[in-house]
Design a protein around this motif. Structure first.
Motif, PDB file in Angstrom:
ATOM      1  N   HIS A 353       0.832  -1.211   0.000  1.00  0.00           N
ATOM      2  CA  HIS A 353       0.000   0.000   0.000  1.00  0.00           C
ATOM      3  C   HIS A 353       0.863   1.257   0.000  1.00  0.00           C
ATOM      4  O   HIS A 353       0.670   2.162  -0.826  1.00  0.00           O
ATOM      5  CB  HIS A 353      -0.910  -0.034   1.232  1.00  0.00           C
ATOM      6  N   ALA A 378      -7.320   4.286  -2.784  1.00  0.00           N
ATOM      7  CA  ALA A 378      -7.820   3.029  -3.334  1.00  0.00           C
ATOM      8  C   ALA A 378      -6.747   2.307  -4.132  1.00  0.00           C
ATOM      9  O   ALA A 378      -6.595   1.082  -4.015  1.00  0.00           O
ATOM     10  CB  ALA A 378      -9.049   3.292  -4.211  1.00  0.00           C
ATOM     11  N   ASP A 381      -4.602   0.504  -1.771  1.00  0.00           N
ATOM     12  CA  ASP A 381      -5.264  -0.708  -1.285  1.00  0.00           C
ATOM     13  C   ASP A 381      -5.257  -1.795  -2.352  1.00  0.00           C
ATOM     14  O   ASP A 381      -4.995  -2.978  -2.076  1.00  0.00           O
ATOM     15  CB  ASP A 381      -6.706  -0.402  -0.888  1.00  0.00           C
ATOM     16  N   ILE A 382      -5.572  -1.404  -3.580  1.00  0.00           N
ATOM     17  CA  ILE A 382      -5.708  -2.367  -4.675  1.00  0.00           C
ATOM     18  C   ILE A 382      -4.403  -3.106  -4.920  1.00  0.00           C
ATOM     19  O   ILE A 382      -4.359  -4.345  -4.960  1.00  0.00           O
ATOM     20  CB  ILE A 382      -6.199  -1.647  -5.944  1.00  0.00           C
ATOM     21  N   GLU A 385      -3.193  -5.125  -1.748  1.00  0.00           N
ATOM     22  CA  GLU A 385      -3.896  -6.402  -1.593  1.00  0.00           C
ATOM     23  C   GLU A 385      -3.508  -7.374  -2.701  1.00  0.00           C
ATOM     24  O   GLU A 385      -3.468  -8.591  -2.484  1.00  0.00           O
ATOM     25  CB  GLU A 385      -5.402  -6.171  -1.573  1.00  0.00           C
ATOM     26  N   TRP A 565      -9.551  -9.981   0.760  1.00  0.00           N
ATOM     27  CA  TRP A 565      -9.973  -8.602   0.582  1.00  0.00           C
ATOM     28  C   TRP A 565      -9.984  -7.784   1.868  1.00  0.00           C
ATOM     29  O   TRP A 565     -10.443  -6.648   1.862  1.00  0.00           O
ATOM     30  CB  TRP A 565     -11.342  -8.498  -0.106  1.00  0.00           C
ATOM     31  N   ARG A 577      -9.841  -2.164   6.493  1.00  0.00           N
ATOM     32  CA  ARG A 577     -10.840  -1.906   5.457  1.00  0.00           C
ATOM     33  C   ARG A 577     -11.195  -3.239   4.815  1.00  0.00           C
ATOM     34  O   ARG A 577     -10.405  -4.181   4.812  1.00  0.00           O
ATOM     35  CB  ARG A 577     -10.311  -0.918   4.408  1.00  0.00           C
ATOM     36  N   MET A 579     -12.392  -4.590   1.219  1.00  0.00           N
ATOM     37  CA  MET A 579     -12.607  -4.217  -0.175  1.00  0.00           C
ATOM     38  C   MET A 579     -13.813  -4.930  -0.776  1.00  0.00           C
ATOM     39  O   MET A 579     -14.437  -4.405  -1.697  1.00  0.00           O
ATOM     40  CB  MET A 579     -11.357  -4.518  -0.996  1.00  0.00           C
ATOM     41  N   SER A 610     -12.570   5.760  -0.485  1.00  0.00           N
ATOM     42  CA  SER A 610     -11.757   4.809  -1.252  1.00  0.00           C
ATOM     43  C   SER A 610     -12.448   3.457  -1.344  1.00  0.00           C
ATOM     44  O   SER A 610     -12.117   2.641  -2.217  1.00  0.00           O
ATOM     45  CB  SER A 610     -10.380   4.651  -0.618  1.00  0.00           C
ATOM     46  N   ASN A 614     -12.290   0.587  -4.491  1.00  0.00           N
ATOM     47  CA  ASN A 614     -11.844  -0.710  -3.963  1.00  0.00           C
ATOM     48  C   ASN A 614     -12.850  -1.799  -4.298  1.00  0.00           C
ATOM     49  O   ASN A 614     -12.497  -2.904  -4.721  1.00  0.00           O
ATOM     50  CB  ASN A 614     -11.706  -0.640  -2.439  1.00  0.00           C
TER      51      ASN A 614
END
Length: 945
Positions: A353, A378, A381-382, A385, A565, A577, A579, A610, A614
């Motif tokens: 991240h 986001a 995060d994307i 992950e 996720w 979070r 996703m 976000s 996500n």
């Protein structure tokens, strides 16, 4: 009781702290454009002849995306020339549709990127009289045959201002430095690091109509945890906007003392713990995790997308682990171009991240505000992950695909809150869970609710123990107001220590009415707790509700046993979070969700909103049904390539969710038929994007409503802008001006200034002042009363007081055929609900009294000031509970000009002598540093001819 700081604790784990014709039908397109531009947009639409589509920018109403459909042959412009010449020829032909007049002089070619297969992408920066326009970027996209297939980006229209600064960069730097110091009074070593002159359009990031300013961009930093870009109007010297330069995780500044409390440790940079090529593993778990996940991130971007490090040029990837400077936090440090991790945060998805923030900075450069900032978060995060789920390390089991919209079993279930009594409050109320402490049971817990009183300052925040009313709290459910003075875990633990069987925490007013997950960590908490929204908290704490009895129980919804996720599941098993289902962590899964964050806190909700992009990514990878759309899985390889191409090719610093949707679809279309590189090895994967995959991308954008504006935010100015014509009715009457003052001549002999203060010892001396610099570039002079910004570091009653501006006496005529009216232009920006602006009237030397809302014909008071809490009157505005102008033009913390019109009939009769008074009243502390501006006061009436 009403401050933002405690809510920042909620972000501690939220991190990581950075269709043909249908495109012209959104509500945001209702902006009034000059006819020439409307016609230019239609000509561009017509030129496509059904072969492509357009999109209009929400902030400007002009075109920011045009593309040919994949099946359409040819080019957007038929000419034989270089890519640059074709780009400029197209933009010349359609300049008005994009908001410019002369592309040759207003656009500078920044770079031309060529792909190995022959496609090319040109990036142009907008300028005005050689001054760069902030966020003004347009990109043109060519296929391998040299056809212009798409144009994307935002250009700023209607730039008509003096391009020669009236204020020096030194003056602007002093203002910016003072602003950042006031925001961070504990920070040391703040200094100005850079100065640039820009044309700056407000509202671009928010997607709302704004204004153009000539600004100095001042970079202020302490070379540690603060890097702010402050925009100061180069003519007026006024603050325009501020953008953080630090994309951070968790945003918690709590120093636990486990390591050195230094941003850069003494061994940096001369004595690294580990260098490339040295023995690995090192035997230090956290260091090994960071070293390995940094390599995973580097190889993902290098092997899959051909990018050598975050800057594309092989920059060293430096990291600091186990930092005592930010315990429990993780950050990408843009100034030093390194990542930093507090103890426990050296985990693979967090590491990926933070590094992705670096890749974002060097590709689309998304600014860290509003939807662009949420996209920034986001993307981190994307790809974080993606690293986590592909590297085969860490807490991945149990895994597997997630089921429908279930939350994971590792989190506390959402509480159901039912009020049993009093009868007038009976019913169900929204509540949010805590990730700390035990959950409420299925059978539930019933008890009386007691508002805590800790006896100190904000007495109901529960920060101090023991409580003064501990005997009342014992055995009951504690009701606590959120506070900047302590953490969520602190107040719930204090409720436990005072004998409460459970706790209900009410949100701050600025955080809204949608309860979100309460975050924190304290294994010693043994009582369950729940969060409620601000309005419900106000209802529950009202004296009428002293017999409040509630039942709290788990919602009993089915859960899912999968870590897939979840972000930071190794730090918190429930994840910071989610996703797959963002609402499980109190974040929106689509734009219309009530969890969509509309306030200015958290840079416009970058860590909350976000959740929407996500969610789209998770749906694309795994497939699923959501919001009326059924998306077939396209897998990680295809989705990651589409998202990186959108990031590196189409998006610009101010790209919002709608731009993101266009970029995703354009990227998917570009990649159709390509044998995509494998995400791990870079070798041909055997996966090809098809037209069916493009359909899934479109469905995902519809499912999460990327193109829809957040209508629930109601981003409208405090003052309306279209006053009605206020004229006399009938041919026998004529409107006559009885009093008029535009303040262009010294008004000191005509107007009187006074004030009433709670205490001269604590009240900062100030009065209404005649000023010659008005906000928003308004010419001329006016009166101004400041709403001071301070941090309550003084004895009460502090800033409580009223500034009064009184007109000369106005004598009404003997005969009036129509009512006396008053109109005035004004600009309001005060602390919402606490500081207010009011119009008063005195008749025939009588006492001044409030002009009621019902007397306003246009632009009446917009709100009622918060009522004083019994026992805390010394904190509140002397006009508490009265109607007033209060607040700002959200999502900005500033105002805009409007005209109010008032009918004085119910106050004054013919021959009366009247005086009007404009009162700005303030409570004990805080404020906006803006206030109330008054201009063009008129009193007039209809008289017989």
């Amino acid at each position: 009781m009403r401050r933002l700081s405690w809510i920042g604790l909620l972000v501690i784990i939220l991190f990581f702290v950075v269709v043909p014709n249908g495109f012209l039908r959104s509500p945001a397109m209702a902006k009034a454009l000059p006819q020439a531009r409307v016609e230019a947009i239609q000509r561009l639409q017509d030129s496509l002849a059904g072969r492509g589509r357009l999109k209009r920018d929400r902030a400007t109403g002009l075109i920011d995306f045009v593309t040919l459909d994949r099946a359409a042959r040819g080019s957007l412009i038929a000419t034989v020339a270089t890519h640059r010449a074709k780009s400029l020829a197209f933009l010349r032909e359609h300049a008005q549709a994009f908001g410019i007049t002369d592309p040759d002089s207003q656009l500078n070619l920044l770079r031309e990127q060529r792909e190995s297969r022959g496609a090319a992408h040109l990036t142009f920066n907008q300028t005005y009289k050689s001054i760069p326009v902030f966020g003004g970027v347009i990109k043109t996209h060519f296929d391998p045959a040299g056809n212009l297939r798409a144009v994307s980006g935002t250009l700023v229209p209607n730039i008509e201002l003096n391009h020669v600064p009236s204020r020096t960069s030194e003056e602007a730097a002093a203002s910016a430095l003072a602003k950042v110091k006031s925001d961070s009074p504990q920070a040391s070593s703040l200094a100005v690091k850079g100065r640039k002159l820009y044309i700056y359009r407000t509202g671009l990031a928010q997607g709302i109509e704004g204004q153009n300013h000539l600004v100095w961009e001042i970079e202020v930093s302490n070379n540690a945890d603060i890097r702010e870009f402050v925009y100061i109007d180069a003519h007026t010297g006024k603050f325009v906007d501020q953008i953080t330069g630090i994309q951070s995780a968790l945003n918690r500044r709590v120093y636990d003392g486990e390591n050195l409390p230094l941003f850069l440790p003494p061994n940096y940079p001369s004595n690294p713990f580990w260098l490339e090529g040295q023995a690995f593993p090192t035997g230090v778990g956290e260091a090994d995790s960071i070293i390995a996940a940094t390599k995973d991130t580097y190889e993902l971007f290098k092997n899959a997308f051909g990018r050598d490090s975050f800057d594309g040029a092989g920059a060293p990837m430096e990291a600091i682990f186990n930092s005592g400077w930010i315990p429990g936090d993780a950050q990408w440090r843009t100034q030093q171009q390194l990542t930093i991790f507090g103890a426990g945060l050296g985990i693979d998805d967090v590491i990926g991240h933070e590094w992705t923030h670096g890749y974002t900075e060097f590709t689309d450069g998304l600014i860290y505000q509003w939807q662009p900032g949420a996209l920034n978060e986001a993307y981190s995060d994307i790809f974080g992950e993606t690293v986590d789920l592909l590297n085969g390390r860490g807490l991945d089991s149990p895994g597997g695909l997630r089921q429908d919209t279930r939350c994971v079993s590792f989190r506390n279930p959402t509480p159901l809150l039912h009020v049993n009594s009093p009868a007038y409050l009976q019913g169900n109320y929204l509540a949010g869970p805590a990730i700390f402490g035990p959950p409420f049971s299925i059978t539930g817990l019933t008890g009386n609710v007691v508002l805590v009183d800790d006896g100190v300052n904000s007495r109901t925040d529960g920060c101090q123990t023991p409580f003064l009313n501990a005997s009342e709290v014992r055995g009951n459910i504690a009701l606590i107001d959120g506070s900047p003075n302590c953490t969520l875990t602190d107040i719930v633990k204090n409720a436990q220590l005072n004998g409460a069987v459970a706790a209900i925490v009410a949100y701050d007013s600025t955080f809204g009415d949608t309860p979100r997950t309460m975050l924190g960590y304290d294994p010693s908490i043994t009582i369950p707790s729940a969060a409620i929204g601000y309005s419900d908290g106000q209802v529950f704490r009202h004296p009428r509700a002293r017999t409040l009895n509630v039942t709290l129980k788990a919602d009993g919804a089915p859960t899912d046993d999968s870590y897939r996720w979840l972000i930071a599941e190794e730090f918190l098993s429930s994840g910071g979070r989610d996703m797959w289902n963002p609402q499980c962590c109190g974040d929106p899964g689509k734009t219309s969700d009530p969890e969509y964050f509309c306030a200015t806190f958290d840079n416009g909700g970058v860590h909350f909103n976000s959740g929407i992009p996500n969610h789209a990514f998770a749906l694309l990878v795994d497939g699923g049904s959501y919001n009326g759309q059924t998306i077939q899985s396209i897998g990680f390889t295809k989705a990651a390539h589409i998202y990186f191409r959108a990031m590196s090719v189409y998006q610009t610093p101010t790209s919002d969710f709608a731009d993101h949707a266009e970029a995703l679809e354009a990227s998917a279309s570009d990649l159709i038929g390509m044998n995509l590189p494998d995400l791990l090895t870079g070798s041909p994967s055997g996966q090809f994007i098809s037209a069916l995959d493009l359909d899934q991308v479109h469905k995902a954008t519809l499912a999460v409503e990327l193109r829809n504006p957040p209508a629930q935010c109601g981003f409208r100015p405090l003052l309306a802008k279209n006053p009605p014509e206020d004229s006399c009715v009938g041919s026998q009457m004529v409107q006559t001006v009885l009093f008029n003052d535009d303040f262009e001549n010294d008004p000191s002999s005509r107007w009187s200034i006074s004030r009433e203060v709670g205490s001269p010892e604590t009240f900062t001396p100030r009065d209404w002042t005649w000023v010659h610099t008005l906000p928003d570039g308004r010419p001329g002079s006016g009166f101004f009363a400041i709403d001071p910004l301070d941090d309550c570091n003084f004895p009460f009653p502090g800033e409580i007081g009223v500034l009064q501006l009184t007109s000369p006496e106005i004598v009404l005529p003997r005969v009036m055929a129509g009512a006396p009216h008053c109109s005035f232009d004004h600009w309001v920006a005060t602390e919402a609900g606490y500081d207010g602006a009011q119009l008063m009237i005195s008749v025939n030397d009588g006492p001044f009294r409030l002009v009621a809302p019902s007397a306003f014909i246009y632009n009446p008071y917009n709100t009622t000031l918060f009522g004083a809490v019994p026992g805390y009157e010394s904190f509140f505005n002397p006009r508490a509970g009265q109607p007033a102008f209060s607040g700002t033009d959200l999502p900005a913390l500033k105002g805009s000009w409007g005209t109010s019109i008032v009918d004085l009939t119910s106050y004054a009769q013919p021959r009366d002598r009247i005086k009007l008074r404009w009162d700005l009243s303030t409570d004990s502390c805080f404020g906006t540093s803006h206030g109330w501006y008054i201009d063009n006061v008129r009193v007039y009436a209809c008289l017989p001819r």
